[in-house]
Design a protein around this motif. Sequence first.
Motif, PDB file in Angstrom:
ATOM      1  N   LEU A  95      14.435  30.862 102.335  1.00 31.47           N
ATOM      2  CA  LEU A  95      14.556  32.270 101.982  1.00 31.47           C
ATOM      3  C   LEU A  95      13.390  33.082 102.528  1.00 31.47           C
ATOM      4  CD1 LEU A  95      15.883  32.096  98.319  1.00 31.47           C
ATOM      5  CD2 LEU A  95      17.154  32.610 100.390  1.00 31.47           C
ATOM      6  N   ALA A  96      12.208  32.468 102.586  1.00 34.33           N
ATOM      7  CA  ALA A  96      11.048  33.190 103.110  1.00 34.33           C
ATOM      8  C   ALA A  96      11.268  33.582 104.564  1.00 34.33           C
ATOM      9  CB  ALA A  96       9.792  32.326 102.965  1.00 34.33           C
ATOM     10  N   THR A  97      11.834  32.662 105.370  1.00 34.77           N
ATOM     11  CA  THR A  97      12.067  33.001 106.772  1.00 34.77           C
ATOM     12  C   THR A  97      13.245  33.954 106.918  1.00 34.77           C
ATOM     13  OG1 THR A  97      13.244  30.922 106.926  1.00 34.77           O
ATOM     14  CG2 THR A  97      11.045  30.967 107.884  1.00 34.77           C
ATOM     15  N   THR A  98      14.282  33.777 106.053  1.00 33.93           N
ATOM     16  CA  THR A  98      15.455  34.643 106.148  1.00 33.93           C
ATOM     17  C   THR A  98      15.102  36.100 105.870  1.00 33.93           C
ATOM     18  OG1 THR A  98      16.685  32.793 105.253  1.00 33.93           O
ATOM     19  CG2 THR A  98      17.860  34.879 105.417  1.00 33.93           C
ATOM     20  N   PHE A  99      14.295  36.319 104.815  1.00 34.81           N
ATOM     21  CA  PHE A  99      14.007  37.695 104.407  1.00 34.81           C
ATOM     22  C   PHE A  99      12.650  38.186 104.901  1.00 34.81           C
ATOM     23  CE2 PHE A  99      17.186  36.324 101.326  1.00 34.81           C
ATOM     24  CZ  PHE A  99      18.088  37.363 101.445  1.00 34.81           C
ATOM     25  N   HIS A 100      12.001  37.401 105.762  1.00 34.30           N
ATOM     26  CA  HIS A 100      10.702  37.778 106.323  1.00 34.30           C
ATOM     27  C   HIS A 100       9.692  38.164 105.254  1.00 34.30           C
ATOM     28  CE1 HIS A 100      12.715  37.617 110.158  1.00 34.30           C
ATOM     29  NE2 HIS A 100      13.624  38.454 109.695  1.00 34.30           N
ATOM     30  N   VAL A 101       9.562  37.335 104.210  1.00 36.05           N
ATOM     31  CA  VAL A 101       8.498  37.558 103.228  1.00 36.05           C
ATOM     32  C   VAL A 101       7.510  36.405 103.351  1.00 36.05           C
ATOM     33  CG1 VAL A 101       9.676  39.011 101.546  1.00 36.05           C
ATOM     34  CG2 VAL A 101      10.049  36.553 101.495  1.00 36.05           C
ATOM     35  N   SER A 102       6.283  36.667 102.895  1.00 38.21           N
ATOM     36  CA  SER A 102       5.238  35.680 103.136  1.00 38.21           C
ATOM     37  C   SER A 102       5.451  34.409 102.318  1.00 38.21           C
ATOM     38  CB  SER A 102       3.874  36.283 102.811  1.00 38.21           C
ATOM     39  OG  SER A 102       3.880  36.740 101.483  1.00 38.21           O
ATOM     40  N   SER A 103       5.978  34.570 101.096  1.00 39.77           N
ATOM     41  CA  SER A 103       6.168  33.383 100.286  1.00 39.77           C
ATOM     42  C   SER A 103       7.570  33.392  99.697  1.00 39.77           C
ATOM     43  CB  SER A 103       5.136  33.347  99.151  1.00 39.77           C
ATOM     44  OG  SER A 103       5.605  32.521  98.114  1.00 39.77           O
ATOM     45  N   GLY A 104       8.171  32.216  99.623  1.00 36.81           N
ATOM     46  CA  GLY A 104       9.522  32.121  99.068  1.00 36.81           C
ATOM     47  C   GLY A 104       9.532  32.074  97.554  1.00 36.81           C
ATOM     48  N   LEU A 105       8.335  32.156  96.939  1.00 39.13           N
ATOM     49  CA  LEU A 105       8.288  32.100  95.480  1.00 39.13           C
ATOM     50  C   LEU A 105       8.549  33.485  94.919  1.00 39.13           C
ATOM     51  CD1 LEU A 105       5.236  29.734  94.980  1.00 39.13           C
ATOM     52  CD2 LEU A 105       7.660  29.193  95.171  1.00 39.13           C
ATOM     53  N   MET A 106       9.810  33.746  94.575  1.00 38.52           N
ATOM     54  CA  MET A 106      10.186  35.090  94.120  1.00 38.52           C
ATOM     55  C   MET A 106      11.396  34.988  93.203  1.00 38.52           C
ATOM     56  SD  MET A 106      11.623  36.188  97.818  1.00 38.52           S
ATOM     57  CE  MET A 106      12.874  35.249  98.648  1.00 38.52           C
ATOM     58  N   ALA A 107      11.755  36.140  92.625  1.00 34.77           N
ATOM     59  CA  ALA A 107      12.843  36.162  91.652  1.00 34.77           C
ATOM     60  C   ALA A 107      14.147  35.630  92.242  1.00 34.77           C
ATOM     61  CB  ALA A 107      13.049  37.583  91.124  1.00 34.77           C
ATOM     62  N   LEU A 108      14.421  35.952  93.513  1.00 32.45           N
ATOM     63  CA  LEU A 108      15.676  35.537  94.139  1.00 32.45           C
ATOM     64  C   LEU A 108      15.804  34.007  94.170  1.00 32.45           C
ATOM     65  CD1 LEU A 108      18.256  36.342  95.714  1.00 32.45           C
ATOM     66  CD2 LEU A 108      16.907  36.150  97.798  1.00 32.45           C
ATOM     67  N   THR A 109      14.724  33.343  94.604  1.00 33.95           N
ATOM     68  CA  THR A 109      14.757  31.881  94.696  1.00 33.95           C
ATOM     69  C   THR A 109      15.034  31.264  93.331  1.00 33.95           C
ATOM     70  OG1 THR A 109      12.944  32.220  96.248  1.00 33.95           O
ATOM     71  CG2 THR A 109      13.520  29.960  95.724  1.00 33.95           C
ATOM     72  N   ALA A 110      14.251  31.703  92.329  1.00 32.47           N
ATOM     73  CA  ALA A 110      14.420  31.152  90.985  1.00 32.47           C
ATOM     74  C   ALA A 110      15.829  31.440  90.473  1.00 32.47           C
ATOM     75  CB  ALA A 110      13.380  31.734  90.038  1.00 32.47           C
ATOM     76  N   GLY A 111      16.309  32.680  90.717  1.00 30.89           N
ATOM     77  CA  GLY A 111      17.626  33.058  90.222  1.00 30.89           C
ATOM     78  C   GLY A 111      18.738  32.207  90.817  1.00 30.89           C
ATOM     79  N   LEU A 112      18.659  31.947  92.127  1.00 33.29           N
ATOM     80  CA  LEU A 112      19.703  31.139  92.766  1.00 33.29           C
ATOM     81  C   LEU A 112      19.736  29.725  92.192  1.00 33.29           C
ATOM     82  CD1 LEU A 112      19.452  32.237  96.525  1.00 33.29           C
ATOM     83  CD2 LEU A 112      21.178  32.866  94.839  1.00 33.29           C
ATOM     84  N   VAL A 113      18.538  29.134  92.008  1.00 35.98           N
ATOM     85  CA  VAL A 113      18.515  27.763  91.484  1.00 35.98           C
ATOM     86  C   VAL A 113      19.000  27.740  90.028  1.00 35.98           C
ATOM     87  CG1 VAL A 113      17.073  25.763  90.982  1.00 35.98           C
ATOM     88  CG2 VAL A 113      16.712  27.054  93.066  1.00 35.98           C
TER      89      VAL A 113
END
Lengths: 291, 308
Positions: B148-166
């Motif tokens: 997700l970090a590479t897909t959305f060009h953010v520095s870290s994949g630790l975010m609400a979206l990642t947690a929400g999907l899991v």
Amino acid sequence: MSTSAMKKSRVKRARAFETTAKIITGACLLFAVVATIGVIGAIVYRGAPSITAEFLSAMPKSNMRAGGIWPAIYGTLALTFGTALFALPLGVGAGIYLSEYAKRGLRTRIVRLSIANMAGVPSIVYGLFGLALFVIVAHFGKSLIAGSLTLACLTLPVVISATEEALRQVPQDLRQASLALGATKLRTVARVVLPAAAPGIVTGSILGLSRAAGETAPIILTAAAFYAPLPNSPFEPVMALPYHLYIMATQAVKPAPHIVWGTALVLVAGVTIAGVLAAAWRSRQRSKIRW
Amino acid sequence: MTVPSSQKTARKGRPAFNRAADAIARRSIWVCGWVAIAVLVAIFVFLAWNATQALRDVGLWKMLSGTDWYPTIEPARYGFLPSIVGSLWVTGIALLLAVPIGIAGSIYLSEFATGWVKEVTKSVVEFMVAVPSVVLGLLGLAYLAPLLATTFHVSSGLMALTAGLVVGIMSLPTIISISEDALHSVPKDLRQGSLALGNTRWQTIYKVVVPSASSGIFAAVMLGLGRAIGETMVVLMLAGNSGLIISSPLEAARTLTGTIAQEMGEVVSGGEHYSVLFTMGLVLFVITFLINLAADMVLERQRKRWRR
């Protein structure tokens, strides 16, 4: 357009709708299946190479960067055993009450409602409760026994529902026959109904216990230590697989990846193999008993 | 002897012992039956008791409406809003994923699937329940966060979206199995009636079966919601734990559960921060209690409806 042609096109459209709906809903189910298989597959693929006899039986070495995870395995087994010790008698008793003794009415409804509600309380809230009651008020400290009691509270609703469900499947004829022969209610329950329901009770309880074994949040607050030797008494903190995994996965200084994935595989395998064996045993027992 | 002889012969053996055992067993089993209520009440009492200090010194409204969470600086500020908003984002994303897929999946499972396909998919889906959440957190860290970090060009994949999907993937089996139960319990007569009137199977499903099972499906969604709000480990490992109120799913978030789990280990037992965390637990307990209560009442109504 003639009416028959119109009818035909409507039928065609309805059929097309049905096929589309089938494909869409099927794809959604497939997503759930693929996600599960992906999770299991990834854990097995990454974890399998690190499973050796030494990994399973040795103490951790050089700050978790080498050696094994034996104390964590031991701690999780001890916690699960302690959970069973507290949750099974109470849970089976409550299941018997609901299925054999309780009358339909407001009071029973409230009991049922609380059991359903207990199952939905977040595990971290059980952790807070265990911290307040067992660790602090009861003076157990962060320990094996405090963790076991906390996990027992969390497992209770599962054991109760499994017991009640299993008892309900025992035909009423058996009870009536036993009572007609002059047995008391207690003897009927203990000698006739419980043995007949045992496979269901055992399997349901094992499934509940294996879920408790994988819980992390409650034991962070009540039982787990990052590093501890094997406990000598139930009043000492223990290492546990889920907590060990959590610490290793989130530590700033990453430990060797093979230890992390190996731990994950041991945890998943332990939890699922227990469940699968229990389910297989139940279906064998069931095929033996014919009502 | 005043006892009639017929009664005497009926109680041969060790009648007194048997009767006493019966009475004791009945009482102890009765006690077990009430243990669930006792535990629930005890949870509430202990949370509230440990929360009193914060409720008195900080005030409930000030905590609930506070926008800053700085528990360690002087003077400390204990605003729950960053955690509440984070919890809402994570739960919302989870439900957005799990509800449509879960309900559609359960429709296929209950209405279209047959034979071994049904048995196998059901077991596989339920297998997911057995996977400990900390393991899903690990997988999220290793695979989903970098992706997700590479897909959305953010520095870290630790975010609400990642947690929400899991969390969404985690609550899928709950939603699928409960709403499948609800669909399954719709009487056959209704389906056959609809098919006999010339409806196709799909028309029968969306005009008859799903509306009849709607309360059960609603309960499934509520229980999935309860699961998602209460999930701790995935959120703790993947949401990123920032202290700010987030306005997009691509920001690091903190949640009620994650805040408690992370900070409880570090606080002074009996201190103000400690008591504030118990208040947070109390808030969480009350929220999930209400959600589960609603789900259970709806389910009960459904059960009554089809009981004949």
